[in-house]
Design an enzyme around this catalytic site. Structure first.
Site, mmCIF file in Angstrom:
data_model
loop_
_atom_site.group_PDB
_atom_site.id
_atom_site.type_symbol
_atom_site.label_atom_id
_atom_site.label_comp_id
_atom_site.label_asym_id
_atom_site.label_seq_id
_atom_site.Cartn_x
_atom_site.Cartn_y
_atom_site.Cartn_z
ATOM 1 N N HIS A 64 8.003 44.338 42.198
ATOM 2 C CA HIS A 64 6.988 43.512 41.549
ATOM 3 C C HIS A 64 7.107 42.039 41.956
ATOM 4 O O HIS A 64 6.590 41.176 41.262
ATOM 5 C CB HIS A 64 7.114 43.630 40.025
ATOM 6 C CG HIS A 64 6.764 44.985 39.503
ATOM 7 N ND1 HIS A 64 7.197 45.453 38.285
ATOM 8 C CD2 HIS A 64 6.034 45.988 40.036
ATOM 9 C CE1 HIS A 64 6.735 46.681 38.087
ATOM 10 N NE2 HIS A 64 6.034 47.023 39.135
ATOM 11 N N HIS A 65 7.787 41.769 43.082
ATOM 12 C CA HIS A 65 7.895 40.364 43.514
ATOM 13 C C HIS A 65 6.525 39.822 43.909
ATOM 14 O O HIS A 65 6.292 38.613 43.887
ATOM 15 C CB HIS A 65 8.886 40.232 44.678
ATOM 16 C CG HIS A 65 8.361 40.647 46.010
ATOM 17 N ND1 HIS A 65 8.178 41.970 46.348
ATOM 18 C CD2 HIS A 65 7.971 39.932 47.091
ATOM 19 C CE1 HIS A 65 7.701 42.041 47.583
ATOM 20 N NE2 HIS A 65 7.568 40.826 48.054
ATOM 21 N N LYS A 94 7.688 46.801 54.544
ATOM 22 C CA LYS A 94 6.607 46.760 55.527
ATOM 23 C C LYS A 94 5.621 45.638 55.203
ATOM 24 O O LYS A 94 5.224 44.876 56.087
ATOM 25 C CB LYS A 94 5.894 48.116 55.548
ATOM 26 C CG LYS A 94 4.776 48.234 56.564
ATOM 27 C CD LYS A 94 4.115 49.616 56.505
ATOM 28 C CE LYS A 94 5.082 50.710 56.890
ATOM 29 N NZ LYS A 94 4.421 52.023 56.990
ATOM 30 N N LYS A 106 4.083 53.923 46.007
ATOM 31 C CA LYS A 106 3.787 55.212 46.648
ATOM 32 C C LYS A 106 3.496 56.234 45.566
ATOM 33 O O LYS A 106 4.028 56.136 44.449
ATOM 34 C CB LYS A 106 4.962 55.706 47.503
ATOM 35 C CG LYS A 106 4.541 56.601 48.650
ATOM 36 C CD LYS A 106 3.861 55.809 49.759
ATOM 37 C CE LYS A 106 3.519 56.688 50.957
ATOM 38 N NZ LYS A 106 2.962 55.888 52.052
ATOM 39 N N THR A 194 -4.209 52.004 62.112
ATOM 40 C CA THR A 194 -2.790 52.236 62.398
ATOM 41 C C THR A 194 -2.557 52.433 63.888
ATOM 42 O O THR A 194 -1.622 51.861 64.467
ATOM 43 C CB THR A 194 -2.271 53.449 61.600
ATOM 44 O OG1 THR A 194 -2.573 53.265 60.216
ATOM 45 C CG2 THR A 194 -0.763 53.589 61.759
ATOM 46 N N ASN A 233 -4.988 61.199 63.745
ATOM 47 C CA ASN A 233 -5.715 59.936 63.706
ATOM 48 C C ASN A 233 -4.946 58.812 64.411
ATOM 49 O O ASN A 233 -5.488 58.084 65.235
ATOM 50 C CB ASN A 233 -5.992 59.549 62.251
ATOM 51 C CG ASN A 233 -6.761 58.251 62.146
ATOM 52 O OD1 ASN A 233 -7.790 58.071 62.767
ATOM 53 N ND2 ASN A 233 -6.233 57.322 61.363
ATOM 54 N N SER A 362 -5.924 47.627 54.986
ATOM 55 C CA SER A 362 -6.146 47.886 53.561
ATOM 56 C C SER A 362 -6.183 46.572 52.779
ATOM 57 O O SER A 362 -6.961 46.420 51.831
ATOM 58 C CB SER A 362 -5.040 48.789 53.007
ATOM 59 O OG SER A 362 -5.241 50.132 53.386
#
Length: 471
Positions: A64-65, A94, A106, A194, A233, A362
């Site tokens: 939660h930084h 990441k 996640k 990606t 993909n 995103s």
């Protein structure tokens, strides 16, 4: 230690600990960075056919930084708490590496999506979303999911619709999830993001003459021999961008076999052959390789594993001939393979940086949803009008006319996809330079993965210091 005893999350922590020794932060801050802040495990009933199934699902907010948290939702029978925690942690690092202001998250639902109808998948997804809403684990400023293994824009559209119906007063509801279809607030360029990020990252690595000389390679992409594992993909788009940049695609690998041709393979023709025959094998002029592991071991300059985890391990790492390995997939190299390849002098570009194109775009989608305006809408015509004025001035001063082809090229203002690709390119180039600077200038750091972790820890650690919660 048996496979069943292996902890993916502990493995991530070991890589973290290796890098943490090269940072200046106190033990308290380092422990806070490592810890998973919030873990949600739910079981909920869904009527399937004439019966009821109890579905197991997870959502982990690792850090939660920065808020919101960000990370995909996967549908798989392999989903478990340890895996989701590890993937959430990797998302934290990441995002920090590519300067995206999110904490890591996640999610996962433990199902085999192939066994359910579209109607049943929709019911499961909508019920999962309602559980996230009840527990405050989703929202534009709280936690923003995205597609992952087994999910796509379809599932994201169900999620945003469910969230919007449960939060009718949230004007930013569209930003509760990314990876949506364009009609549902998605952003152009997300599909190839990606794979394009993989291309930009490896291209930047190949731009440093000093590093290429050590590998016995010239700078640039043109002429380099590339093998790509996985034509999903990510792998397909990476292959296309490399081919268009002048690289020679000498090998393609799929789950049921591989093909190799030193003279080069046309990616689209190989895809068409695969769609028609069900396999890459027997592609004209290419050599068949039925053992996919053997496909990884063929002669090339750049190897891009873009499919499964742990495909390069202690038993085959010594036979890998590539001089650069770009980790497009998550965790395609085991720690043992890392050590072997390091001793061989192979440049491994780590997954937590290289496949960050998806989360970067995103982020652009999230910003688009919060601003409620499409990229390029405000500046496209202004830019074209200014370019037209410049051309007219040049023609007036020189008494020469610009050709129609040149005029069209010069006058084109930026569309949304142009701006998204430009932002992604800048992100991947700048982030690689940051990691490389640590790699080159930190005594004792001998691999890019450790340098990437140091880069992430430094940024997150500063965030915690400036929050003022640590002395």
């Amino acid at each position: 230690m048996s496979t069943s005893d292996y902890s993916f999350f502990k493995g991530v922590e070991r890589s973290f600990d290796k890098a943490a020794k090269f940072t200046r932060f106190s033990a308290g801050i380092l422990e806070q960075i490592k810890a998973c802040n919030s873990i949600l495990r739910v079981k909920f009933p869904v009527r399937i056919g004439d019966g009821v199934e109890v579905i197991e699902a997870y959502r982990v907010q690792h850090s939660h930084h920065k808020l919101p948290c960000k990370g995909g939702i996967r549908f798989s029978m392999e989903v478990n708490q340890d895996e989701v925690m590890a993937l959430a942690a990797l998302m934290t690092y990441k995002c920090a590496i590519v300067n995206v202001p999110f904490g890591g998250g996640k999610g996962g639902i433990k199902i085999d999506s192939k066994k359910y109808s579209v109607f049943d998948l929709e019911k499961i997804t909508r019920r999962y979303t309602s559980e996230l809403c009840k527990k405050n684990f989703i929202g534009p400023g709280i936690d923003v999911p995205a597609p992952d293994y087994g999910t796509s824009g379809r599932e994201m559209s169900w999620i945003v619709d469910t969230y919007s119906s449960l939060n009718p007063n949230d004007v930013n509801a569209m930003a509760c999830v990314t990876g949506k279809p364009i009609s549902q607030g998605g952003v152009r360029g997300r599909v190839e993001a990606t794979g394009l990020g993989v291309f930009f990252g490896i291209r930047e690595a190949c731009a440093f003459e000093e590093d290429m000389v050590k590998l016995g390679l010239t700078t640039g992409i043109r002429g380099k021999r590339v093998i790509i594992q996985g034509l999903g993909n990510v792998g397909y788009h990476a292959a296309k961008y490399f081919q268009n940049a002048g690289a020679i695609i000498v090998g393609l690998i799929e789950y049921n076999g591989a093909i190799y041709d030193a003279n080069g393979i046309d990616v689209d023709m190989a895809q068409a052959h695969r769609a028609k025959s069900g396999s890459l094998l027997n592609f004209p002029n290419a050599r068949n390789i039925e053992n996919i592991s053997e496909g990884l071991e063929q002669a090339c300059d750049i190897l891009i594993p873009a499919a499964l985890e742990s495909v390069i391990h202690k038993d085959n790492a010594s036979r890998i001939q590539a001089k650069i390995i770009g980790e497009a997939a998550n965790g395609p190299l085991t720690p043992d393979a890392d050590e072997i390849l390091l001793r061989k002098g192979v440049l491994v570009i780590p997954d937590m940086y290289l496949n960050a194109g998806g989360v970067t775009v995103s982020y652009f989608e999230w910003l688009k949803n919060l601003s409620h305006v499409r990229y390029g809408r405000l500046e496209k015509r202004f830019s074209e009008n200014r370019y037209a004025e410049i051309i007219n001035s040049v023609e007036s001063m020189t008494n020469k006319k610009v050709s129609e082809v040149e005029r069209k090229i010069i006058l084109k203002g930026p569309d949304e996809i142009d701006l998204v690709h430009s932002g992604l390119e800048d992100t991947m180039m700048g982030s690689y330079q940051e990691i490389r600077e640590i790699y080159v200038n930190t005594p004792g750091v001998d691999d890019m993965r450790t340098a990437a972790f140091i880069c992430a820890i430094n940024k997150i650690g500063v965030s915690y210091e400036e929050l003022g919660i640590f002395p």
